[in-house]
Design a protein around this motif. Structure first.
Motif, short mmCIF file in Angstrom:
data_model
loop_
_atom_site.label_atom_id
_atom_site.label_comp_id
_atom_site.label_asym_id
_atom_site.label_seq_id
_atom_site.Cartn_x
_atom_site.Cartn_y
_atom_site.Cartn_z
N GLY B 67 21.29 3.90 0.69
CA GLY B 67 20.40 3.19 -0.23
C GLY B 67 20.16 1.73 0.16
N SER B 68 20.97 1.23 1.12
CA SER B 68 20.86 -0.19 1.49
C SER B 68 19.46 -0.54 2.00
CB SER B 68 21.87 -0.55 2.57
OG SER B 68 23.16 -0.42 2.07
N LEU B 69 18.91 0.33 2.89
CA LEU B 69 17.60 0.00 3.45
C LEU B 69 16.52 0.06 2.36
CD1 LEU B 69 16.21 -0.70 6.18
CD2 LEU B 69 15.49 1.66 6.26
N THR B 70 16.67 1.02 1.45
CA THR B 70 15.68 1.12 0.37
C THR B 70 15.74 -0.13 -0.51
OG1 THR B 70 16.05 3.48 0.45
CG2 THR B 70 14.83 2.66 -1.43
N ILE B 71 16.95 -0.67 -0.69
CA ILE B 71 17.06 -1.91 -1.48
C ILE B 71 16.36 -3.05 -0.75
CG2 ILE B 71 18.70 -3.65 -2.31
CD1 ILE B 71 20.53 -1.40 -3.15
N ILE B 72 16.51 -3.11 0.58
CA ILE B 72 15.80 -4.15 1.35
C ILE B 72 14.29 -3.95 1.15
CG2 ILE B 72 15.25 -4.98 3.70
CD1 ILE B 72 18.13 -4.42 4.49
N GLY B 73 13.83 -2.70 1.20
CA GLY B 73 12.41 -2.40 1.00
C GLY B 73 11.95 -2.78 -0.40
N LEU B 74 12.82 -2.54 -1.37
CA LEU B 74 12.48 -2.88 -2.76
C LEU B 74 12.34 -4.40 -2.91
CD1 LEU B 74 12.33 -1.90 -5.79
CD2 LEU B 74 14.77 -2.34 -5.90
N PHE B 75 13.30 -5.14 -2.36
CA PHE B 75 13.26 -6.60 -2.49
C PHE B 75 12.06 -7.19 -1.74
CE2 PHE B 75 18.15 -6.92 -3.16
CZ PHE B 75 17.98 -6.62 -4.49
N SER B 76 11.83 -6.70 -0.52
CA SER B 76 10.69 -7.28 0.22
C SER B 76 9.39 -6.87 -0.45
CB SER B 76 10.72 -6.91 1.70
OG SER B 76 10.71 -5.52 1.85
N GLY B 77 9.36 -5.65 -1.00
CA GLY B 77 8.17 -5.20 -1.72
C GLY B 77 7.91 -6.05 -2.95
N LEU B 78 8.99 -6.36 -3.69
CA LEU B 78 8.82 -7.18 -4.89
C LEU B 78 8.30 -8.57 -4.53
CD1 LEU B 78 11.98 -6.35 -7.04
CD2 LEU B 78 9.61 -6.08 -7.74
N PHE B 79 8.80 -9.09 -3.41
CA PHE B 79 8.34 -10.41 -2.95
C PHE B 79 6.85 -10.34 -2.61
CE2 PHE B 79 7.59 -13.52 0.45
CZ PHE B 79 8.06 -14.67 -0.15
N LEU B 80 6.48 -9.28 -1.89
CA LEU B 80 5.08 -9.16 -1.46
C LEU B 80 4.16 -8.77 -2.61
CD1 LEU B 80 5.80 -7.38 1.92
CD2 LEU B 80 4.96 -9.70 1.65
N LEU B 81 4.76 -8.24 -3.68
CA LEU B 81 3.99 -7.85 -4.86
C LEU B 81 3.18 -9.03 -5.40
CD1 LEU B 81 3.90 -5.31 -6.76
CD2 LEU B 81 5.58 -6.43 -8.17
N LEU B 82 3.76 -10.22 -5.28
CA LEU B 82 3.08 -11.40 -5.81
C LEU B 82 1.93 -11.84 -4.89
CD1 LEU B 82 6.07 -13.56 -7.10
CD2 LEU B 82 4.66 -11.95 -8.35
N MET B 83 1.91 -11.32 -3.66
CA MET B 83 0.85 -11.73 -2.74
C MET B 83 -0.19 -10.63 -2.56
SD MET B 83 3.30 -13.45 -0.01
CE MET B 83 4.51 -14.57 -0.60
N ALA B 84 0.28 -9.44 -2.30
CA ALA B 84 -0.62 -8.31 -2.13
C ALA B 84 0.06 -7.09 -2.75
CB ALA B 84 -0.89 -8.07 -0.65
N PRO B 85 -0.27 -6.78 -4.01
CA PRO B 85 0.47 -5.77 -4.75
C PRO B 85 0.67 -4.45 -4.01
CG PRO B 85 -1.09 -6.84 -6.19
CD PRO B 85 -1.34 -7.38 -4.83
N VAL B 86 -0.32 -4.04 -3.19
CA VAL B 86 -0.20 -2.73 -2.54
C VAL B 86 0.92 -2.73 -1.50
CG1 VAL B 86 -1.45 -1.07 -1.13
CG2 VAL B 86 -2.57 -2.17 -3.03
N MET B 87 1.23 -3.91 -0.94
CA MET B 87 2.29 -4.00 0.05
C MET B 87 3.63 -3.52 -0.49
SD MET B 87 1.47 -4.96 3.08
CE MET B 87 2.79 -5.82 3.91
#
Lengths: 226, 183, 468
Positions: B67-87
């Motif tokens: 689950g570690s990599l998915t958590i990295i994906g979740l965090f980077s996704g949340l960060f990018l959510l504020l810039m480009a939601p689809v990312m």
């Protein structure tokens, strides 16, 4: 107690940002696309987002023009226009998402029972992107001070960059974890909240206005006529 | 037969994964202009493959939990959510797919090969996610997105090679730090 | 019940050899016993890597909850045994303040950072507001100020405020003064003294720079090398801080080194700053600033935290550009990389090779000089070790040795003695003397230091930067 902010509720902003992002890209080829954009710009101006729009507009124009320019290589006149529109379509969505204060989003997440570790991780990413920007600058300076040049010894340069960077990641994350735990942070126990992010009247007005307009444009998009 | 074991994440794990996400996002910074201006399918994945896999593999060597990599994906996704939601979906789905596949094959991050596959394949998996997003949102057919098939195949191959190269470098750095007692 | 901290037969070891009997195990400390009563202000002090932080981490639960170690014995807080409790449980009784506050702040605004631990403890929002008001008054911080623009001292105050807000009556501070200037340090120490005297807090503070802290403390726990077999550390407890001061400050630098006293005249100008302005955001850090550094001069740059000392070094090394005015140098940009050495405050940035010896011999001019440095810094037994496996003090010495082994003509030293005990400081000055001799007294040294003990030995010219 809650802070008196001009911004909309963070989760409402986030949800509408997502809707507008998707709808903007979908509506690019419609003949009423510019009216759609104008509608939401007016709504955003009414809700006092003028400053944010002004801030992002130069970037959107530059980036949009660049995209259009690239499309001129092998695209038609319409493709060039649509390329520009695709970037322009992001204005309402970006305006909303840029207006969200991370701490308010985190507090709202906590209010709707999103696990604390997710909101904490999100906050850390936002804060530490800035910290590591500075760290990377310092590492690059340290490399210069030890007389290493990428052009002369690229492998050595790689070592001098990655090893200290990862050591800083390890050291900073360990210190931060210790600091958080000694400040009683827990992923399991729910604490109290200093302030609650409330859903004020203006949020309802924004939601109703935006949903109505969006519904009209979706109706037009699926072939309806006014 | 070995089974995938799901362990609880401690605060220390979460903090480390969040910090490594921040660095991964930053390390991809220099290639961001390329990613933003070139729309050719696969270019984004190709440009991001090396930095992403170096840092994520170090992250997985430190937090060896499913689950570690998915958590990295979740965090980077949340960060990018504020810039480009689809990312958000792009990051999250790609990490989920690559981690899922690696764990199905090798079960545990205690083996370095799992780390290699999980972080090495991440960028590759952003390609089908991008295709899906483009079809849904930009009304762009698969053949339109692919364009010249040779270039596309080269980009996909390049992405995979760079992903695995980065993961190998990351594993090597992790080995050295482990020897020094730092990991 | 009166508040107290009591430690009974406390032992710590990082020796993880399986099945090893207790009498063969290597202990950091063994069977420590002490009691600290309410209202006491205690200083923990000793040489680099002596185990002060380890003891602190055992008290606040970081060891064994977050860091692995083999432990024995008991810790009692207010009569309750705590060694089997989590860090969070212990945080209800013990407040911890660490160094490097910049790396612990996660919020944008001061208000959110201060209330964060109170929220975690489930404190009622009304009480939070009262505490917040009190803490802001006490520290002089502003609720809506951005954490990113605070100076190092202000950040440390913020982290102390976070801890105080949690309401524990036992405070543990691990080298909080490490990067603070005199004024900020004194402010923090006065605050801690007030808390211990007026509100009966127990304050336990670990610090190298004892002379700063001694006037404020009631007792000193001095970590000394143990005489016991298989044990590294013993603790001497001093109730009379004056006697302690007299005994421990007699063997300082003045018996070994002479202050820098040679004055060079008519030498060439190596660096010249003329009418420089330098702005960071809206803040004017330097206004119409001029300075000349000649060959052979030895300068010490002084000033409060955030006044621009490190920025000045960066400007002189071309890492920053002045907003207006000029900086000229005797060396071209390319020559600078070979003839100018710059020892950074944190050695972690400058160490990256797989072995200590690879690090020392990288770009070296004379192998003989490296041998001498190895001897001076006592690195003989560490040459094949990974630099990152060394202790903080050893890394700092290695970082210093790596830079001076290139025999620079100009040496920039940014807080070279931070975190070093007197033994290491002496080694550092011996190495500096060797470099001076090799340069035939042509060496130019520019240092930044907050450490009053060493300033006369770093240089004879002082540049004091004003606070804006």
């Amino acid at each position: 107690m809650h802070r008196t902010e001009k911004n909309l509720h963070p989760i409402l902003s986030l949800v509408f940002s997502l809707f507008l992002f998707v709808s903007g890209l979908l509506f690019v080829k419609e003949k009423w696309f510019l009216i759609y954009i104008l509608t939401f710009l007016i709504i955003l101006l009414i809700f006092r987002f003028g400053g944010t729009i002004l801030k992002i507009m130069p970037l959107i124009l530059i980036f949009g023009s660049l995209m259009a320019l690239i499309t001129t290589i092998n695209g038609s006149r319409w493709d060039v226009l649509y390329s520009f529109y695709r970037v322009f379509a992001l204005v309402p969505a970006i305006t909303l998402s840029m207006s969200i204060k991370p701490v308010h989003l985190v507090r709202s997440f906590n209010q709707i029972k999103v696990p604390h570790w997710i909101s904490l991780g999100f906050l850390i990413v936002i804060r530490f992107v800035r910290i590591f920007l500075d760290e990377i600058r310092q590492i690059r300076q340290a490399i210069i001070l030890r007389g290493i040049r990428f052009t002369e010894t690229p492998v050595l340069w790689g070592r001098a960059f990655f090893i200290p960077l990862i050591i800083r990641v390890l050291s900073i994350s360990e210190n931060l974890a210790v600091s958080l735990e000694t400040r009683a942070f827990s992923t399991e126990v729910e604490g109290t909240a200093y302030e609650t992010i409330t859903f004020e009247k203006r949020n309802y007005i924004f939601a109703i206005m935006s949903s109505t307009c969006l519904a009209v444009y979706i109706y037009l998009f699926i072939g309806g006529e006014l | 037969m070995k089974k995938i074991k799901f362990e609880k994440f401690t605060i220390k794990d979460i903090v480390f994964l969040a910090v490594i996400t921040a660095v991964t996002l930053l390390a991809s910074g220099p290639v961001a202009p390329l990613v933003m201006t070139v729309t050719k399918l696969g270019t984004q994945a190709f440009a991001m493959a090396l930095p992403f896999s170096i840092f994520t593999s170090v992250g997985l060597r430190k937090v060896k939990k499913a689950g570690s990599l998915t958590i990295i994906g979740l965090f980077s996704g949340l960060f990018l959510l504020l810039m480009a939601p689809v990312m958000f979906f792009n990051q999250f789905v790609a990490t989920l797919l690559s981690e899922g596949l690696a764990l199905m094959l090798f079960k545990t991050y205690k083996d370095k090969i799992t780390v290699l596959f999980s972080s090495g394949l991440f960028s590759f998996f952003t390609i089908p996610t991008t295709v899906a997003v483009n079809i849904l949102l930009k009304d762009s057919s698969l053949s339109q997105q692919i364009g010249n098939p040779i270039t596309f195949v080269l980009l996909v191959l390049g992405t995979t090679v760079l992903g695995f190269l980065g993961a190998t470098i990351g594993n090597k750095i992790a080995d050295e730090l482990q020897k020094a007692g730092k990991l | 019940m009166s508040i107290s901290v009591e430690v009974k037969n406390l032992s710590l070891s990082y020796d993880f050899t399986e099945g090893i009997p207790a009498n063969k195990r290597m202990w950091v400390f063994k069977d420590l016993n002490f009691q600290i009563k309410k209202g006491e202000f205690v200083l923990l002090t000793g040489f680099s890597g002596c185990g002060k932080s380890s003891l602190i981490n055992m008290m606040n639960g970081v060891i064994p909850n977050l860091k692995n170690a083999y432990t024995e014995g008991s810790i009692y807080i207010n009569g309750q045994k705590v060694e089997n409790t989590t860090v969070r449980e212990r945080a209800k009784h013990i407040g911890s303040v660490f160094q490097n506050p910049r790396e612990q702040i996660i919020f944008d605004e001061i208000l959110d950072e201060i209330v964060f631990p109170m929220e975690n403890l489930g404190i009622d929002p009304r009480k939070m507001r009262e505490s917040l008001k009190r803490l802001l008054e006490m520290t002089g911080l502003r609720a809506d100020a951005k954490t990113a623009i605070l100076s190092g001292g202000e950040k440390q105050k913020l982290m102390t405020a976070c801890t105080l807000g949690m309401g524990q009556k036992v405070l543990i501070l691990d080298e909080p003064l490490a990067n603070m200037d005199t004024r900020s340090s004194e402010e923090l120490l006065k605050l801690l003294k007030r808390l211990s005297e007026e509100k009966e807090y127990i304050v336990i503070l670990a610090e190298h720079r004892q002379e700063k802290v001694l006037p404020y403390v009631d007792r000193v726990f001095s970590f000394v090398k143990s005489t016991q077999k298989n044990v590294l550390i013993d603790i001497e407890i001093w109730k009379d801080t004056d006697t302690y001061r007299k005994r421990n400050f007699t063997g300082s630098l003045k018996n070994v080194f002479k202050p820098v006293n040679h004055l060079k005249e008519n030498n060439e100008v190596l660096f010249s700053i003329k009418n420089m302005d330098y702005k960071i955001g809206e803040r004017m850090l330097f206004k119409d600033f001029s300075w000349e550094i000649k060959r052979g001069e030895e300068w010490v740059v002084l000033g409060e935290n955030g006044c621009g000392k490190t920025t000045l070094f960066k400007l002189l090394n071309d890492f920053e550009k002045p907003t207006s005015g000029s900086i000229s140098s005797f060396y071209s940009k390319k020559e600078k990389r070979k003839k100018v050495g710059y020892v950074l405050q944190n050695p972690d940035y400058q160490l990256f090779m797989p072995r200590v010896k690879d690090e020392l011999y990288l770009n070296v001019k004379s192998k003989d000089f490296v041998y001498e440095l190895i001897r001076v810094f006592m690195l003989e037994d560490m040459l094949d070790r990974h630099p990152l496996s060394l202790s903080e003090g050893q890394k700092r010495k290695l970082g210093f040795a790596c830079i001076i082994s290139n025999e620079p003509e100009v040496l920039f030293l940014d807080e070279p003695t931070v975190g070093l005990d007197m033994e290491c400081i002496k080694q550092l000055f011996e190495a500096l003397s060797l470099l001076r001799i090799r340069s035939r007294k042509e060496l130019t040294v520019i240092s930044i230091s907050h450490d009053k003990r060493v300033i006369p030995y770093l240089g004879n010219r002082i540049l004091t930067l004003p606070q804006d």
